[in-house]
Design a protein around this motif. Structure first.
Motif, PDB file in Angstrom:
ATOM      1  N   ARG A 418      53.104  33.389  32.269  1.00 43.26           N
ATOM      2  CA  ARG A 418      52.543  32.789  31.071  1.00 43.26           C
ATOM      3  C   ARG A 418      51.438  33.686  30.473  1.00 43.26           C
ATOM      4  O   ARG A 418      51.314  33.812  29.249  1.00 43.26           O
ATOM      5  CB  ARG A 418      52.002  31.401  31.384  1.00 43.26           C
ATOM      6  N   ALA A 419      50.688  34.267  31.371  1.00 43.65           N
ATOM      7  CA  ALA A 419      49.637  35.189  30.884  1.00 43.65           C
ATOM      8  C   ALA A 419      50.257  36.380  30.181  1.00 43.65           C
ATOM      9  O   ALA A 419      49.760  36.849  29.121  1.00 43.65           O
ATOM     10  CB  ALA A 419      48.775  35.641  32.062  1.00 43.65           C
ATOM     11  N   MET A 420      51.341  36.882  30.756  1.00 40.73           N
ATOM     12  CA  MET A 420      52.029  38.002  30.104  1.00 40.73           C
ATOM     13  C   MET A 420      52.538  37.593  28.724  1.00 40.73           C
ATOM     14  O   MET A 420      52.454  38.374  27.744  1.00 40.73           O
ATOM     15  CB  MET A 420      53.197  38.475  30.970  1.00 40.73           C
ATOM     16  N   LEU A 421      53.069  36.369  28.643  1.00 40.45           N
ATOM     17  CA  LEU A 421      53.584  35.901  27.360  1.00 40.45           C
ATOM     18  C   LEU A 421      52.453  35.781  26.330  1.00 40.45           C
ATOM     19  O   LEU A 421      52.587  36.210  25.175  1.00 40.45           O
ATOM     20  CB  LEU A 421      54.290  34.571  27.532  1.00 40.45           C
ATOM     21  N   ARG A 422      51.366  35.175  26.781  1.00 40.07           N
ATOM     22  CA  ARG A 422      50.238  35.041  25.856  1.00 40.07           C
ATOM     23  C   ARG A 422      49.654  36.406  25.488  1.00 40.07           C
ATOM     24  O   ARG A 422      49.274  36.640  24.323  1.00 40.07           O
ATOM     25  CB  ARG A 422      49.153  34.170  26.504  1.00 40.07           C
ATOM     26  N   LYS A 423      49.619  37.255  26.482  1.00 36.83           N
ATOM     27  CA  LYS A 423      49.147  38.624  26.200  1.00 36.83           C
ATOM     28  C   LYS A 423      50.047  39.308  25.178  1.00 36.83           C
ATOM     29  O   LYS A 423      49.604  40.025  24.279  1.00 36.83           O
ATOM     30  CB  LYS A 423      49.093  39.428  27.486  1.00 36.83           C
ATOM     31  N   HIS A 424      51.319  39.077  25.344  1.00 35.96           N
ATOM     32  CA  HIS A 424      52.264  39.671  24.413  1.00 35.96           C
ATOM     33  C   HIS A 424      52.091  39.093  23.008  1.00 35.96           C
ATOM     34  O   HIS A 424      52.197  39.820  22.004  1.00 35.96           O
ATOM     35  CB  HIS A 424      53.685  39.448  24.910  1.00 35.96           C
ATOM     36  N   GLU A 425      51.821  37.764  22.950  1.00 33.62           N
ATOM     37  CA  GLU A 425      51.564  37.161  21.654  1.00 33.62           C
ATOM     38  C   GLU A 425      50.312  37.788  20.996  1.00 33.62           C
ATOM     39  O   GLU A 425      50.297  38.037  19.769  1.00 33.62           O
ATOM     40  CB  GLU A 425      51.388  35.651  21.803  1.00 33.62           C
ATOM     41  N   ALA A 426      49.315  38.027  21.831  1.00 29.96           N
ATOM     42  CA  ALA A 426      48.106  38.687  21.296  1.00 29.96           C
ATOM     43  C   ALA A 426      48.431  40.104  20.803  1.00 29.96           C
ATOM     44  O   ALA A 426      47.926  40.571  19.756  1.00 29.96           O
ATOM     45  CB  ALA A 426      47.012  38.721  22.360  1.00 29.96           C
TER      46      ALA A 426
END
Length: 874
Positions: A418-426
């Motif tokens: 999930r952190a990777m996904l949010r990081k990717h969104e950022a």
């Protein structure tokens, strides 16, 4: 003829002559020095008389192929006496009687005596006319021998005993025949024999006297010496006439040679000036731009050198060439020669046209230089901006592809995924935020290409790499999102705080980067208003800093909350934010960088404001001078125009007044130079406009050059009038009358009269004009049909009406004298009578004579004389 006739009477009737003169009361025996009667009856004297007269007669008879030996016997039948009279007079006597009877001989002698009487010749005695002839011959001898030492001719007997007088006469006219300085006064016989031998051999004068008779006689016979000396007079009379003719020819040829020299000088100067213009115009028309600002600045400096150093002497040469042309035409008119027509393409109008093309090219060249400098300045600014933005983007994009290619999510926990996904969104948000920068980079590169930037190839290469990388990032980002979304379904934990930090930190970080870019952005302005606008925008930016500081503190508080939560719940995870590459340290460091850049930006803007104020001072300083100099030049132009029409009085006074005008103008030159210096400072400061004045430096330069040319031309016109007045013999009063008449009928006061005004002026001066006569006069004063008459043309016409100059007929008559009345002349005759230089001048230019009686080497002086005055072509 009278001297020999008197001798004839004396030799035939000596006893009677003596008796008659003694009773005449004022005749022969009452001359300046009275002769003794014993001398008259002296046999030696009679022998001398007979010898002298015999030689004199033979000097003429040999022209008819005969001579006499004894006067009494050879003249007895009258035949040779009649022949002698025919040779002397050049006339035919009545046909003689050929019989041998005494009455035949008496008839022939009577015919001769009747002819002599018909010519008014007295056979016996010397009257007032003979005395005048004697005095004239004596004066001629005195004048010719005056420069010679030991020669003092006072009479025709004792003054000739040492023989020096005879030699002096010969040497005066033919110095090539003897060396007078080597003669010895104490050797009279040698001196007399030398003179007689030279006279007989080279001058065709027979030896009428014996040296011993002259030297050994107490008083030599006066008539014998007079008879002999008269032969010298006749022998040399032609030489004197030739000398006069030669002097006239020398005068005419000297004028012609000087005019030809002036023509050649004009051709040379005109060729040099036109060649300089021909070389300079291509340089000014060359619009090949340089690649760097330094090279274009050097072009501008070269142009300044051209304006300051190279062009001013050429302006003076052009003005001087026009003055020389006008002076030459005036001299030609004065000497009655045809007007000078320069070679094709070298007329004054041709030079003026070439000069106009030069100045047109010059004006366009300066404008092009300034535009190129502005273009290069804009290019350098854009190129630097491109480099900064490209470097910022490359730093941001560095390593992004490797990150997007990682597959770390395959072994990550749900929270990590999930952190990777949010990081990717950022990252996607960050990527979208950088879209504008990439578009700006591409737009700047496009503009550099449109402005023909010299290093456009490297710019295009770098821009292409950035665009290709940007496309790759977009593709990789899309692929990673798809992979993370697939994994998200399996992993459902997320840290809201990290996500919120990432979402707020990324835009704020982007804002800080944009702020740093703006604070370091280069700027270029040209006025105080523009820099003040930038300062106002900067002040508005500073007003937003408190709000930004609040956002920064809010973002930092999120990170602090994360750490508090981890600490509070003793979580065994890293405190780093998995959703964002922006760290707290980065935000702090960038914020500190922004705070440093703000005062630096303040300082740069204030420095630019000071520079613009300095530029404004330069503008005002230049305008203050230009607004004075421009009207001053216009006023001087108007004063010169009025003075050329209104000035009266002697031409010398007018010249002095114009010279004073010229000196005042020259003294004003330092103001022009100072303005040039201010103009250079303005150009070096890259100031391109000035709202405080309508005068540009170009206006001032053109006006100044026109003022110098106008005063020089006006002075030349007065000099031409003085030259015309002096050469034509026109008095100052006449010149004033001409000026007054011209000004009266110059109704428009523009220095010109139309045809009707000119006709009225001529009528007021006493001319009776018919249409044909007026048309002839107009062809002289207005040869180009302009419809107006200038003051110079009016002066030339009036001077031609009153002046007396050499004519072609006079020159022909002079050549005819040198040629001994022949219709042609030989080269040897020219070399003998003229100086070597002018003789060679005539030989080179005279055509061959082909008329009647032509001989090899005959030269046609008639055609040559006509060509000198433009009446024919050689």
């Amino acid at each position: 003829q009278r001297g020999p006739a008197a001798l004839l009477g004396a030799s035939r009737r000596l006893p009677r002559a003596g008796g008659e003169e003694r009773g005449g009361g004022g005749g022969y025996m009452t001359q300046e020095e009275e002769w003794d009667r014993d001398l008259l009856l002296d046999p030696a004297w009679e022998k001398q008389q007979r010898k002298t007269f015999t030689a004199w007669c033979n000097s003429h008879l040999r022209k008819a192929g005969t001579q006499i030996e004894n006067i009494e016997e050879d003249f007895r039948n009258g035949l040779k006496l009649m022949l002698l009279l025919e040779v002397i007079s050049g006339e035919r006597l009545p046909k003689p009687d050929r019989g041998k009877m005494r009455f035949h001989k008496i008839a022939n002698v009577n015919k001769a005596l009747d002819y002599i009487a018909s010519k008014g010749v007295k056979l016996v005695s010397i009257g007032a006319e003979e005395t005048s002839a004697k005095e004239g011959l004596l004066l001629w001898c005195q004048r010719k021998t005056a420069p010679y030492r030991n020669v003092n001719i006072q009479n025709f007997h004792l003054s000739w005993k040492d023989g020096l007088a005879f030699n002096a006469l010969i040497h005066r006219h033919r110095p090539d025949l003897l060396d007078y300085d080597k003669l010895d006064k104490d050797d009279p016989i040698g001196n007399i024999n030398l003179a007689m031998e030279i006279a007989e051999k080279h001058l065709d004068i027979p030896k009428m006297l014996d040296a011993e008779d002259i030297v050994n006689t107490p008083k030599p016979d006066e008539r014998a010496i007079m008879t002999y000396v008269s032969c010298f007079y006749h022998a040399f009379a032609g030489a004197e006439q030739a000398e006069t003719a030669a002097n006239r020819i020398c005068k005419v040829l000297a004028v012609n040679q000087e005019n030809e020299r002036l023509m050649e000088e004009y051709e040379r100067l005109a060729s040099e000036l036109l060649e300089w213009i021909r070389r300079t115009i291509p340089w000014l028309e060359n619009r090949t731009p340089e690649k760097t600002m330094q090279a274009m600045q050097q072009k501008l400096e070269d142009f300044r050198d051209y304006r300051r150093l190279h062009k001013p002497p050429k302006v003076q040469e052009k003005c001087q060439l026009e003055i020389n042309f006008n002076t030459l035409q005036t001299k030609l008119r004065i000497s009655n020669r045809p007007a000078f027509m320069p070679s094709e393409g070298k007329m004054v109008s041709d030079i003026a046209g070439a000069w106009q093309r030069l100045e047109q090219a010059e004006k366009g060249y300066e404008e092009w230089l300034l535009n190129e400098i502005r273009r290069l300045e804009r290019l350098e600014h854009l190129a630097e901006k491109f480099r900064q933005k490209a470097s910022t983007h490359e730093q941001w994009a560095y390593g992004k592809e490797q990150i997007l290619l990682q597959k770390d999510y395959e072994s990550a926990t749900l929270t990590e995924v999930r952190a990777m996904l949010r990081k990717h969104e950022a990252f996607e948000s960050d990527l979208a935020a950088h879209q504008d920068r990439v578009e700006q980079i591409a737009a700047i590169a496009q503009e550099l290409n449109e402005l023909d930037y010299h290093d456009a190839a490297s710019v295009n290469d770098r821009c292409q790499k950035i665009c290709d990388q940007w496309d790759s990032l977009g593709t990789l980002t899309q692929k990673r999102r798809e992979a993370l979304e697939r994994t998200e379904k399996l992993l459902e934990t997320i840290d809201q705080l990290h996500l919120e930090f990432a979402k707020r930190a990324a835009p704020f970080n982007n804002w800080m980067e944009g702020a740093m870019e703006d604070l370091q952005d280069m700027f270029i302005v040209h006025s105080i208003e523009e820099i003040q606008s930038l300062i106002s925008a900067h002040d508005q930016f500073k007003a937003t800093l408190p709000e930004a500081d609040g956002e920064r503190q809010a973002i930092l508080s999120i990170q602090n909350e994360v750490e508090k939560v981890i600490q509070s719940y003793s979580m065994r995870i890293s405190a780093s934010n998995p959703y964002s590459t922006v760290t707290v340290e980065e935000i702090r460091s960038k914020w500190e960088k922004v705070k440093q850049l703000v005062p630096q930006r303040d300082q740069s803007l204030q420095e630019e404001l000071a520079r613009q104020h300095a530029n404004e001072r330069l503008r005002r300083q230049f305008a203050a001078q230009a607004n004075v100099i421009g009207p001053w030049i216009q006023t001087k132009m108007e004063e010169i125009a009025r003075s050329s029409i209104e000035m009266t009085g002697p031409l010398e006074d007018q010249m002095n007044q114009l010279k004073q005008y010229e000196q005042n103008i020259i003294n004003y030159k330092h103001n022009i130079d100072k303005l040039e210096g201010d103009h250079q400072l303005i150009q070096e400061a890259l100031v391109f406009d000035n709202k405080h004045t309508n005068y540009t430096m170009e206006h001032i330069r053109v006006g100044w050059e026109l003022l110098l040319t106008t005063i020089a031309r006006t002075i030349n016109e007065v000099e031409t009038q003085i030259l015309t007045r002096d050469a034509k013999g026109i008095t100052q009063e006449q010149m004033n009358d001409f000026r007054a008449s011209f000004n009266h009928f110059d109704r428009r006061k523009n220095g010109l009269m139309d045809h009707d005004d000119f006709r009225a002026c001529l009528i007021s001066m006493g001319y009776d004009l018919g249409e044909a006569e007026f048309a002839r006069i107009m062809s002289l004063v207005d040869p180009n049909g302009q419809g107006t008459v200038t003051f110079q043309s009016f002066i030339d016409f009036m001077s031609r009406e009153t002046a007396d100059t050499d004519t072609a007929d006079q020159v022909m008559a002079s050549f005819k004298i040198l040629a001994s009345d022949k219709p042609y002349i030989l080269a040897d005759e020219l070399r003998r009578e003229l100086p070597p230089e002018q003789a060679q001048y005539c030989i080179k230019r005279m055509p061959q004579y082909t008329g009647p009686g032509s001989v090899p080497g005959a030269l046609d002086y008639t055609s040559f004389s006509s060509a000198l005055y433009g009446e024919s072509d050689l």
